[in-house]
Design a protein around this motif. Structure first.
Motif, PDB file in Angstrom:
ATOM      1  N   MET A 149       1.476  -7.601   0.063  1.00  0.00           N
ATOM      2  CA  MET A 149       1.926  -6.173  -0.235  1.00  0.00           C
ATOM      3  C   MET A 149       2.373  -6.225  -1.654  1.00  0.00           C
ATOM      4  O   MET A 149       1.963  -5.012  -2.374  1.00  0.00           O
ATOM      5  CB  MET A 149       3.036  -5.858   0.712  1.00  0.00           C
ATOM      6  N   GLY A 150       3.028  -7.237  -2.418  1.00  0.00           N
ATOM      7  CA  GLY A 150       3.317  -7.129  -3.728  1.00  0.00           C
ATOM      8  C   GLY A 150       2.051  -7.158  -4.592  1.00  0.00           C
ATOM      9  O   GLY A 150       2.004  -6.531  -5.503  1.00  0.00           O
ATOM     10  N   ALA A 151       1.012  -7.585  -4.044  1.00  0.00           N
ATOM     11  CA  ALA A 151      -0.376  -8.011  -4.743  1.00  0.00           C
ATOM     12  C   ALA A 151      -1.163  -6.786  -4.472  1.00  0.00           C
ATOM     13  O   ALA A 151      -2.401  -6.768  -4.856  1.00  0.00           O
ATOM     14  CB  ALA A 151      -0.989  -9.146  -4.624  1.00  0.00           C
ATOM     15  N   PHE A 152      -0.660  -5.433  -3.755  1.00  0.00           N
ATOM     16  CA  PHE A 152      -1.550  -4.640  -3.152  1.00  0.00           C
ATOM     17  C   PHE A 152      -2.431  -4.130  -4.165  1.00  0.00           C
ATOM     18  O   PHE A 152      -3.585  -3.882  -3.895  1.00  0.00           O
ATOM     19  CB  PHE A 152      -0.815  -3.500  -2.442  1.00  0.00           C
ATOM     20  N   ALA A 153      -1.635  -4.144  -5.358  1.00  0.00           N
ATOM     21  CA  ALA A 153      -2.717  -3.389  -6.659  1.00  0.00           C
ATOM     22  C   ALA A 153      -3.917  -4.104  -7.125  1.00  0.00           C
ATOM     23  O   ALA A 153      -4.789  -3.710  -7.816  1.00  0.00           O
ATOM     24  CB  ALA A 153      -1.459  -3.088  -7.759  1.00  0.00           C
ATOM     25  N   MET A 170       4.987  -0.941  -4.591  1.00  0.00           N
ATOM     26  CA  MET A 170       3.658  -2.069  -4.593  1.00  0.00           C
ATOM     27  C   MET A 170       2.576  -1.635  -5.037  1.00  0.00           C
ATOM     28  O   MET A 170       1.731  -2.358  -4.981  1.00  0.00           O
ATOM     29  CB  MET A 170       4.072  -2.713  -3.058  1.00  0.00           C
ATOM     30  N   GLY A 171       2.273  -0.454  -5.143  1.00  0.00           N
ATOM     31  CA  GLY A 171       1.192   0.366  -5.487  1.00  0.00           C
ATOM     32  C   GLY A 171       0.575   0.794  -4.281  1.00  0.00           C
ATOM     33  O   GLY A 171      -0.567   1.272  -4.202  1.00  0.00           O
ATOM     34  N   ILE A 172       1.195   0.846  -3.049  1.00  0.00           N
ATOM     35  CA  ILE A 172       0.687   1.366  -1.782  1.00  0.00           C
ATOM     36  C   ILE A 172       0.585   2.759  -1.901  1.00  0.00           C
ATOM     37  O   ILE A 172       1.752   3.451  -2.066  1.00  0.00           O
ATOM     38  CB  ILE A 172       1.467   1.061  -0.658  1.00  0.00           C
ATOM     39  N   ALA A 222       4.481  -2.089   6.544  1.00  0.00           N
ATOM     40  CA  ALA A 222       5.432  -2.014   5.256  1.00  0.00           C
ATOM     41  C   ALA A 222       5.919  -0.604   5.032  1.00  0.00           C
ATOM     42  O   ALA A 222       7.173  -0.412   4.848  1.00  0.00           O
ATOM     43  CB  ALA A 222       4.649  -2.610   4.104  1.00  0.00           C
ATOM     44  N   ILE A 234      -1.166  -3.828   7.317  1.00  0.00           N
ATOM     45  CA  ILE A 234      -0.162  -4.382   6.907  1.00  0.00           C
ATOM     46  C   ILE A 234       0.552  -3.527   6.030  1.00  0.00           C
ATOM     47  O   ILE A 234       1.969  -3.463   6.128  1.00  0.00           O
ATOM     48  CB  ILE A 234      -0.153  -5.784   6.277  1.00  0.00           C
ATOM     49  N   LYS A 280      -5.178  -5.707   5.547  1.00  0.00           N
ATOM     50  CA  LYS A 280      -4.475  -5.278   4.407  1.00  0.00           C
ATOM     51  C   LYS A 280      -3.723  -3.677   4.637  1.00  0.00           C
ATOM     52  O   LYS A 280      -2.867  -3.531   4.456  1.00  0.00           O
ATOM     53  CB  LYS A 280      -5.338  -5.193   2.963  1.00  0.00           C
TER      54      LYS A 280
END
Lengths: 238, 297
Positions: free
Chosen positions: A102-106, B181-183, B170, B166, B163
């Motif tokens: 999730m941290g690497a979602f971008a 996180m950019g979501i 989150a 998940i 993705k």
């Protein structure tokens, strides 16, 4: 040196309460800058305003020459700025590996994601060992490492760390400060909010001292330790 | 014993439908703290699509995907038009908005289609039955159980390995950090509505398959039941929604099968009494959500 992240006359309010009153700062490439001050001095509010988690009442935040005042939080990680929030806030019901994912979602590039995993697992081997475990079952120190690792997954150029050593055992605290230095060597610019003043002044290049939402003093650690402002800031005498 | 097994199959079929509906409510609730009472109207829309496909002479194999597509699109539009403007409002504001959406849609169905129940043409095969282990099981019941299992397996895979899935978990746990996180909030919320639309569509096909008719208020009762199931299971918890849906299905079917005839008119209050009893011992539901606080955007 070039300014990477800066704020000009930043104000943050919660209803009638003004938590940040006209703070200005300027962080240059490759620096470790600390925000120091007692509870309620407005340190976390500044972090949250930069990342769009709380609205900015007035003032301006600039990142790499762009105005990011009031930008939606989700736009910042892709542009190279992330926050490891106060209280860690890992996703407890997700596995360690999924937290990192999730941290690497971008990131859209698969190779870049793999490289980010490799970097984080190298910095924190314990996370590789525990990668399939629920994050909620990790110890406090491991959760802090996961929170920082998760923030690093997007390859930020600026990393904001909000109270990274809060509530951790002394040995782990040392590791966290070693990490801060290590990250600087990896070309990450760091803005750190900390209550552990002594340790922070050992690693920081510059610090801002906040009292009641205002910057009362700023400078290199040696200059700050010499003046009496620090004690005043923490003992509340002003 | 035979009757017991027979009723167990019925309970699985009904409970599965409740579980899918409760899951649809839970997916949206876990992410934005909204209990969408217009969820039932998504069912009704899918039901009408089945009806019109039957009238147009389309095969059921084509009608079902079209019905599912319609409820997914309707769910996404519902979010975009009605719920996005009140996203930062209180829980009560969103709840009232969902009632408004439900009523507007019901009135539209009544005025544009019919106030009366309309027959839906179903393949004859659905009303057949098969003999398994000495039991006579309706094909529609069997199809309901299989469809429920397929949907649950799909959903489990989606939430654990995709993705977007998940990211939805989150976001359900900590929306603010997920955004850091950019979501993107809009993506996650639209995704949750699309998923709830799909679940409502599947539930509608199963519901209509048992009744062969559709009416403007068709969605109300099953969604009220699904809401009870979601509370019973633990509001906002996906596993809880499934458990609550099945438990409610079992309670209803067993009561109607085994309660003495003179007690039958008290079936509903007795069923709800059992639900209250369960909640007395487990106030947060059977499988409480790990993050009871439904954080909003």
């Amino acid at each position: 040196m070039q300014s990477l992240l800066s704020a000009n006359d930043l104000h943050v309010s919660y209803g009638a309460v003004e938590a940040v009153r006209g703070v200005s700062f300027d962080i240059r490439q490759g620096e470790i800058v600390a925000f120091l001050g007692a509870n309620g001095a407005g340190k976390s509010s500044i972090m949250n305003a930069i990342t769009g988690l709380v609205p900015t009442a007035s003032g301006q935040v600039m990142f790499e020459g762009r105005d990011i005042t009031g930008a939606a939080p989700e736009t910042l990680a892709p542009s190279g700025l992330t926050l490891s929030p106060e209280g860690r806030r890992v996703f407890g019901t997700l596995s360690v590996a999924d937290n990192l994912r999730m941290g690497a979602f971008a990131l859209n590039d698969k190779d870049a994601v793999e490289a980010a995993y490799a970097r984080v697992y190298e910095l924190f081997p314990i996370l590789l060992e525990r990668k399939d475990q629920y994050a909620g079952t990790l110890s406090g120190g491991q959760q802090q490492m996961l929170a920082v690792g998760r923030a690093l997954m997007s390859n930020p150029r600026v990393l904001l760390l909000d109270e990274p050593s809060l509530g951790l055992a002394p040995l782990i605290v040392d590791q966290i400060f070693d990490l801060i230095l290590k990250l600087r060597d990896q070309d990450v610019t760091l803005l750190v909010v900390e209550q552990n003043v002594a340790k922070t002044l050992q690693v920081a290049d510059r610090a801002y001292v906040l009292v009641n939402g205002e910057v009362v003093e700023q400078g290199k650690p040696a200059e700050l330790s010499a003046s009496g402002t620090m004690q005043d800031a923490y003992l509340g005498a002003n | 014993m035979d009757i017991f097994l027979q009723q167990t199959v019925n309970a699985l079929a009904l409970g599965g439908t409740y579980a899918l509906l409760a899951l649809g409510l839970a997916v949206v609730f876990s992410i934005m703290g909204l209990i969408n009472f217009a969820h039932g109207e998504l069912m009704t829309i899918a039901g009408y699509v089945l009806m019109y496909c039957g009238i147009a002479g389309l095969s059921f194999v084509i009608a079902v995907p079209l019905a599912l597509l319609a409820s997914v699109v309707a769910a996404v539009l519902m979010e975009r038009i009605a719920f996005r403007p009140v996203r930062n409002g209180s829980g009560a504001t969103m709840l009232v908005t969902s009632f408004a959406v439900a009523m507007i849609l019901q009135v539209l169905f009544q005025n544009l289609i019919s106030t009366r129940s309309q027959p839906v043409l179903l393949p004859a095969m659905l009303s057949d039955s098969v003999h398994i282990m000495g039991m006579v099981i309706g094909v529609n019941k069997l199809a309901a159980i299989i469809a429920t299992v397929v949907m649950l397996v799909f959903l489990d895979w989606f939430m654990k390995h995709q993705k977007t899935g998940i990211a939805m978990r989150a976001a359900a746990e900590d929306f603010a950090v997920a955004r850091l996180m950019g979501i993107r909030a809009n993506t996650v919320i639209a995704g949750a509505f699309a998923l709830s639309g799909l679940l409502a569509g599947v539930a509608a096909v199963l519901w209509v398959s048992q009744r062969a008719s559709v009416d403007p208020l068709m969605g109300f009762m099953p969604v009220l039941k699904a809401f009870i199931a979601a509370i019973l299971g633990g509001l906002g918890s996906l596993r809880g929604a499934v458990a609550g849906g099945f438990l409610l299905g079992f309670i209803e079917i067993y009561l109607s099968a085994f309660l003495p005839p003179e007690m039958q008119e008290f079936r509903e209050p007795i069923g709800l009494g059992i639900v209250v009893l369960v909640l007395l011992f487990r106030p947060n539901g059977l499988i409480p959500s790990a993050t009871l606080k439904a954080e909003k955007v």
